[in-house]
Write an enzyme that holds these catalytic residues in place. Structure first.
Site, PDB file in Angstrom:
ATOM      1  N   ASP A 135       0.811  -1.216   0.000  1.00 37.61           N
ATOM      2  CA  ASP A 135       0.000   0.000   0.000  1.00 37.61           C
ATOM      3  C   ASP A 135       0.844   1.266   0.000  1.00 37.61           C
ATOM      4  O   ASP A 135       0.282   2.373  -0.144  1.00 37.61           O
ATOM      5  CB  ASP A 135      -0.964   0.005   1.194  1.00 37.61           C
ATOM      6  CG  ASP A 135      -2.103  -0.984   1.003  1.00 37.61           C
ATOM      7  OD1 ASP A 135      -2.510  -1.175  -0.164  1.00 37.61           O
ATOM      8  OD2 ASP A 135      -2.576  -1.561   1.993  1.00 37.61           O
TER       9      ASP A 135
ATOM     10  N   ASP B 155      -5.617  -5.526  -6.012  1.00 37.59           N
ATOM     11  CA  ASP B 155      -5.416  -4.116  -5.653  1.00 37.59           C
ATOM     12  C   ASP B 155      -3.975  -3.669  -5.926  1.00 37.59           C
ATOM     13  O   ASP B 155      -3.709  -2.496  -6.201  1.00 37.59           O
ATOM     14  CB  ASP B 155      -5.708  -3.870  -4.166  1.00 37.59           C
ATOM     15  CG  ASP B 155      -6.807  -4.746  -3.591  1.00 37.59           C
ATOM     16  OD1 ASP B 155      -7.045  -5.833  -4.133  1.00 37.59           O
ATOM     17  OD2 ASP B 155      -7.418  -4.349  -2.595  1.00 37.59           O
TER      18      ASP B 155
HETATM   19  N1  GLY Z   1      -7.128  -2.077  -1.207  1.00 37.93           N
HETATM   20  C1  GLY Z   1      -8.127  -2.417  -0.314  1.00 37.93           C
HETATM   21  C2  GLY Z   1      -9.518  -2.256  -0.805  1.00 37.93           C
HETATM   22  O1  GLY Z   1      -9.786  -2.082  -1.981  1.00 37.93           O
HETATM   23  O2  GLY Z   1     -10.389  -2.316   0.058  1.00 37.93           O
END
Ligand code: GLY
Length: 409
Positions: A118, A183
Site C-alpha cells: 500500500d 489491488d
Molecule cells: N485495497 C483495499 C480495498 O480495496 O479495500
C-alpha cells in the site's frame, strides 16, 4: 415557404437543440464540481492537524471518522489526493495550501520502514499527484526525491521467482505463501513512473513482470478476476486463488474487478503493449456485462437505472445487498482513460457506461448538505463487517479524479 428556407430553419433548430443539450451537460458538470468543492471546504474546516486523515462516515454524519496517518493505514493518501484534484478543478489557492501542507505530512514515508504494497496507494494519491499538479517547481522536486526513494522501497517486495510483488508480508503464513492481491496492480504506477523518470529498466521490468504474472494467474477465462493469488515463494509456482474481501473465492468482488480495469489501463499507458490493453478491455467488458445483467434482471424500476454495482456481483442477497459506490468511481475514472486507447466501437460503449455511472452517482449517491463526504453507499470490507454502506474517502478520491479527467480530455 420555399424548400431552402425550410431546410435553413430545420438546421437552426437542430443546432439550437444540440447547443442546449451540451450547455445542460456542462452546467451539470459545473454544478457537480461546485458541490464537491463545498464538501472539500467542509472537511478542511474540520481538519486541525495531519496526524490523522478522513477515512469514513456513516449515514449523513456531520464529521469524518479519522484514522492515524501511518504506513499501516492504506487510506492516508486519499485526502491529500482529493485536495490536489479539487485544486486542479477550481484553482482555489486555499485548497492548494491545504494540499501542500497535507503532502508534507506524507514525506516521512520515504524514510519509514516498508510495511506493505500500500506504499503505492499512499504516495501515488498524495505525492505523485502533488508532483503533477503543484505549480511550484521546488515543491515538485521535493516530492520527486521522496517518490523515487519510496519506489526503491516498494521494489523490495518483488520476488523474482514468482514475478510479482508480495502484497501483505504479514499474511504469508495465513495464506500459505507469497500473496498478491488484485489491488496491488494500482501500486505498479509508482514503479513505472520512477522508471520513466530515471530510465531505471529494473523497475520497469518488475512492474511488467507483475502485470504479466497477474494476467496469467489472477483471471478466469471470462475476464473476471480473483482477489488473491498465492504462490510458492521458493519455486514461484502458482498454488491457488481465493478471496479476502469478496463474497466467496469464486465470486466477483466489484472493487477487485475495478482495480483490474484501472490497473491494466494504467499499465498500458506505460508499456503500450497490446496484451495489456486487451486485458484492460476484457476486464472492463466483464464488469459491464455483469452490471448490465444486474440492472436488467431487477424488477424494481429504480434499481434498473442505478449504474452502481452491488459490493459483490455474486452476493445471493442481491437485490438486498449493499452497493459499492467506490467501485463505480474507480471504474468511471479508469474508463475515462481506457476510452482514449480503445477503438471507436468500444470507446463509444465505454463513454455510455461513463455517462450512466456519472448520472447514477450524481442522482442517488450525494450526501446531505451538512455531511462532509461527497458520496454515500460504499462498502469497504464486507466479510469483516467493516464499512458496509458507508461514505469512504477513496470513493470521493476516484470521483474527483474522474471529474479532473473529464476536464482535461
Ligand atoms: N485495497 C483495499 C480495498 O480495496 O479495500
Amino acid at each position: 415557404m420555399k424548400r431552402k428556407t425550410l431546410y435553413f430553419f430545420a438546421w437552426c433548430l437542430l443546432l439550437l437543440s444540440s447547443c442546449t443539450a451540451k450547455d445542460a451537460r456542462q452546467a451539470s458538470y459545473d454544478d457537480v464540481v461546485r458541490y464537491c468543492d463545498g464538501k472539500i471546504h467542509l472537511t478542511m474546516s474540520q481538519m486541525s492537524c495531519h496526524d490523522s486523515m478522513p477515512r469514513n462516515l456513516q449515514g449523513d454524519a456531520t464529521a469524518w471518522n479519522l484514522r492515524a496517518n501511518t504506513p499501516m493505514e492504506w487510506c492516508s493518501g486519499f485526502w491529500d489526493g482529493c485536495l490536489w484534484y479539487d485544486y486542479a478543478l477550481t484553482g482555489d489557492t486555499d485548497v492548494l495550501q491545504a494540499a501542500t501542507e497535507t503532502a508534507s505530512s506524507m514525506l516521512y514515508l520515504s524514510n519509514a520502514p516498508l510495511f506493505d504494497h500500500d506504499l503505492g496507494f499512499l504516495t501515488i494519491t498524495s505525492l505523485l499527484n502533488g508532483y503533477r499538479l503543484s505549480p511550484d517547481s521546488l515543491t515538485q522536486s521535493v516530492y520527486r526525491e521522496a517518490l523515487l526513494s519510496c519506489a526503491d522501497s516498494l521494489a523490495l517486495l518483488f520476488n523474482p521467482k514468482v514475478g510479482t510483488l508480495l502484497s501483505w508480508p504479514r499474511n504469508v503464513e495465513i495464506f500459505g505463501g507469497h500473496n498478491t492481491i488484485m489491488d496491488n496492480m494500482i501500486n505498479l504506477e509508482l514503479l513505472f513512473w520512477a522508471a520513466a523518470e530515471t530510465g531505471r529498466q529494473d523497475l520497469f521490468e518488475m512492474a511488467v513482470s507483475h502485470a504479466d504474472t497477474t494476467m496469467a494467474y489472477h483471471f478466469r477465462p471470462d475476464g473476471t478476476c480473483y482477489h488473491v493469488a498465492v504462490y510458492d515463494p521458493q519455486s514461484g509456482a502458482h498454488l491457488r486463488n481465493c478471496t479476502h474481501q469478496g463474497y466467496a473465492d469464486e465470486s466477483v468482488w466489484a472493487r477487485g474487478q475495478a482495480w483490474a480495469i484501472y490497473g491494466y489501463t494504467m499499465v498500458y499507458r506505460y508499456t503500450h503493449a497490446e496484451r495489456h490493453l486487451l486485458m484492460a478491455e476484457k476486464a472492463a467488458d466483464a464488469y459491464l456485462r455483469l452490471l448490465n445483467a444486474q440492472t436488467g434482471v431487477s424488477h424494481e424500476p429504480s434499481a434498473s437505472s442505478d449504474y452502481v454495482p452491488y459490493w459483490d456481483f455474486c452476493d445471493p442477497a442481491i437485490p438486498n445487498a449493499p452497493k459499492d459506490a467506490s467501485a463505480a468511481c474507480v471504474v468511471m475514472s479508469a474508463l475515462l482513460e481506457l476510452q482514449q486507447y480503445a477503438d471507436e466501437a468500444k470507446a463509444d460503449e465505454y463513454k455510455k457506461a461513463i455517462d450512466k455511472t456519472f448520472a447514477s452517482l450524481v442522482a442517488d449517491y450525494r450526501t446531505a448538505d451538512t455531511c462532509p463526504a461527497i458520496l454515500a453507499h460504499s462498502t469497504g470490507h464486507h466479510p469483516a463487517g467493516s464499512e458496509i454502506d458507508y461514505s469512504i474517502i477513496y470513493a470521493d478520491y476516484y470521483f474527483l479524479e474522474a471529474l479532473y479527467r473529464m476536464k482535461i480530455r
